[in-house]
Design a protein around this motif. Structure first.
Motif, mmCIF file in Angstrom:
data_model
loop_
_atom_site.group_PDB
_atom_site.id
_atom_site.type_symbol
_atom_site.label_atom_id
_atom_site.label_comp_id
_atom_site.label_asym_id
_atom_site.label_seq_id
_atom_site.Cartn_x
_atom_site.Cartn_y
_atom_site.Cartn_z
ATOM 1 N N ASP A 47 21.298 -11.745 86.014
ATOM 2 C CA ASP A 47 21.908 -12.944 86.400
ATOM 3 C C ASP A 47 21.678 -13.569 87.694
ATOM 4 O O ASP A 47 22.523 -14.120 88.279
ATOM 5 C CB ASP A 47 23.472 -13.079 86.152
ATOM 6 C CG ASP A 47 24.202 -11.979 87.106
ATOM 7 O OD1 ASP A 47 23.566 -11.360 87.449
ATOM 8 O OD2 ASP A 47 25.446 -11.969 87.047
ATOM 9 N N PHE A 48 20.419 -13.161 88.304
ATOM 10 C CA PHE A 48 20.055 -13.457 89.565
ATOM 11 C C PHE A 48 20.033 -14.701 89.877
ATOM 12 O O PHE A 48 19.127 -15.532 88.976
ATOM 13 C CB PHE A 48 18.999 -12.684 90.257
ATOM 14 C CG PHE A 48 18.509 -12.818 91.392
ATOM 15 C CD1 PHE A 48 19.273 -12.445 92.682
ATOM 16 C CD2 PHE A 48 17.470 -13.581 91.893
ATOM 17 C CE1 PHE A 48 19.161 -12.371 93.981
ATOM 18 C CE2 PHE A 48 16.915 -13.691 93.254
ATOM 19 C CZ PHE A 48 17.911 -13.208 94.447
ATOM 20 N N PRO A 49 20.474 -15.576 90.561
ATOM 21 C CA PRO A 49 20.800 -16.980 90.603
ATOM 22 C C PRO A 49 19.406 -17.681 91.336
ATOM 23 O O PRO A 49 19.354 -18.900 91.325
ATOM 24 C CB PRO A 49 22.238 -17.552 91.211
ATOM 25 C CG PRO A 49 22.440 -16.384 92.116
ATOM 26 C CD PRO A 49 21.590 -15.194 91.717
ATOM 27 N N LEU A 50 18.834 -17.025 92.225
ATOM 28 C CA LEU A 50 17.758 -17.717 93.125
ATOM 29 C C LEU A 50 16.290 -17.567 92.602
ATOM 30 O O LEU A 50 16.147 -16.811 91.848
ATOM 31 C CB LEU A 50 17.818 -17.077 94.669
ATOM 32 C CG LEU A 50 19.161 -16.846 95.323
ATOM 33 C CD1 LEU A 50 19.019 -16.051 96.563
ATOM 34 C CD2 LEU A 50 19.716 -18.198 95.388
ATOM 35 N N ASP A 51 15.613 -18.471 93.068
ATOM 36 C CA ASP A 51 14.194 -18.737 92.569
ATOM 37 C C ASP A 51 13.347 -18.780 93.836
ATOM 38 O O ASP A 51 13.666 -19.034 94.957
ATOM 39 C CB ASP A 51 14.178 -19.905 91.844
ATOM 40 C CG ASP A 51 12.729 -19.978 90.770
ATOM 41 O OD1 ASP A 51 12.058 -18.891 90.803
ATOM 42 O OD2 ASP A 51 12.520 -20.936 90.441
ATOM 43 N N TYR A 52 12.052 -18.646 93.789
ATOM 44 C CA TYR A 52 11.123 -18.648 94.850
ATOM 45 C C TYR A 52 9.791 -19.449 94.266
ATOM 46 O O TYR A 52 9.499 -19.806 93.072
ATOM 47 C CB TYR A 52 10.324 -17.238 94.952
ATOM 48 C CG TYR A 52 11.101 -16.384 95.682
ATOM 49 C CD1 TYR A 52 11.132 -15.673 96.822
ATOM 50 C CD2 TYR A 52 12.276 -15.406 94.769
ATOM 51 C CE1 TYR A 52 12.071 -14.527 97.366
ATOM 52 C CE2 TYR A 52 13.222 -14.650 95.434
ATOM 53 C CZ TYR A 52 13.142 -14.130 96.430
ATOM 54 O OH TYR A 52 13.678 -13.147 97.122
#
Length: 207
Positions: A47-52
């Motif tokens: 459930d990692f919420p960050l994007d690159y």
């Protein structure tokens, strides 16, 4: 399971009188592949919420070559920086981590200090090796890629010494042979660390 660190255990496995080393099966743990590096950064948990942005991920792969400690260090610093920007500076929480964020992390005065366990570990291994010439070779390669003959000329070492030192550095994943027949740092960030070290030494020698 025995984690041995930098040095190889191949010679120890020949010591059959030693019941521990005589029965082990060595397994080399190498760098992450580019897909694995990207996955570690974008999906360290489900459930990692960050994007690159894609160019940011590509640049991290280029800078680290998938060296696990450095990938983790960059990812940790990027998340900490992002949290500060969102929760303390009030920036948009929905934006992806971008190239400017990455540059701010790796150009900060603390980055190479935080990564000192890796950088100084590699350097001390080269300094303490029984095969002389490794630091001299690294100082030359941090400036540009060089062939064996160019390294012999630049360092003043014998051809045999250069080849032996190169073989050791390659076995430790510090450098690699390029398609053009030259030698280069495997990890760009390690090259930058050595370059910074060289500049400090030259600065001290200047009047």
């Amino acid at each position: 399971m025995l984690l041995y660190g930098h040095r190889r255990m191949g010679k120890k496995t020949r010591d059959y009188w030693n019941p521990l080393f005589g029965s082990i099966k060595p397994r080399k743990v190498s760098f992450l592949t580019p897909p694995a590096t990207r996955r570690l950064l974008t999906q360290p948990c489900l459930d990692f919420p960050l994007d690159y942005t894609q160019d940011t991920l590509d640049e991290i792969v280029r800078l680290t070559a998938g060296q696990p400690y450095l990938v983790q260090l960059i990812g940790q610093n990027l998340v900490a920086q992002f949290n500060h920007q969102v929760f303390e500076a009030g920036q948009d929480p929905n934006r992806p981590i971008a190239m400017a964020d990455l540059q701010a992390v790796i150009q900060s005065p603390e980055f190479f200090q935080d990564g000192g366990a890796y950088f100084t570990g590699i350097w001390r291994q080269a300094e303490d090796s029984s095969l002389a010439g490794q630091p001299e070779i690294l100082f030359q390669l941090c400036q540009r890629d060089l062939s064996v003959s160019e390294l012999v000329e630049a360092t003043g070492l014998a051809h045999q010494q250069v080849e032996a030192a190169l073989a050791t550095l390659i076995s430790h994943d510090v450098i690699h042979a390029t398609a053009a027949g030259r030698y280069a740092f495997t990890v760009e960030l390690m090259r930058r660390w050595v370059q910074r070290r060289l500049r400090r030494i030259l600065g001290k020698k200047m009047p």
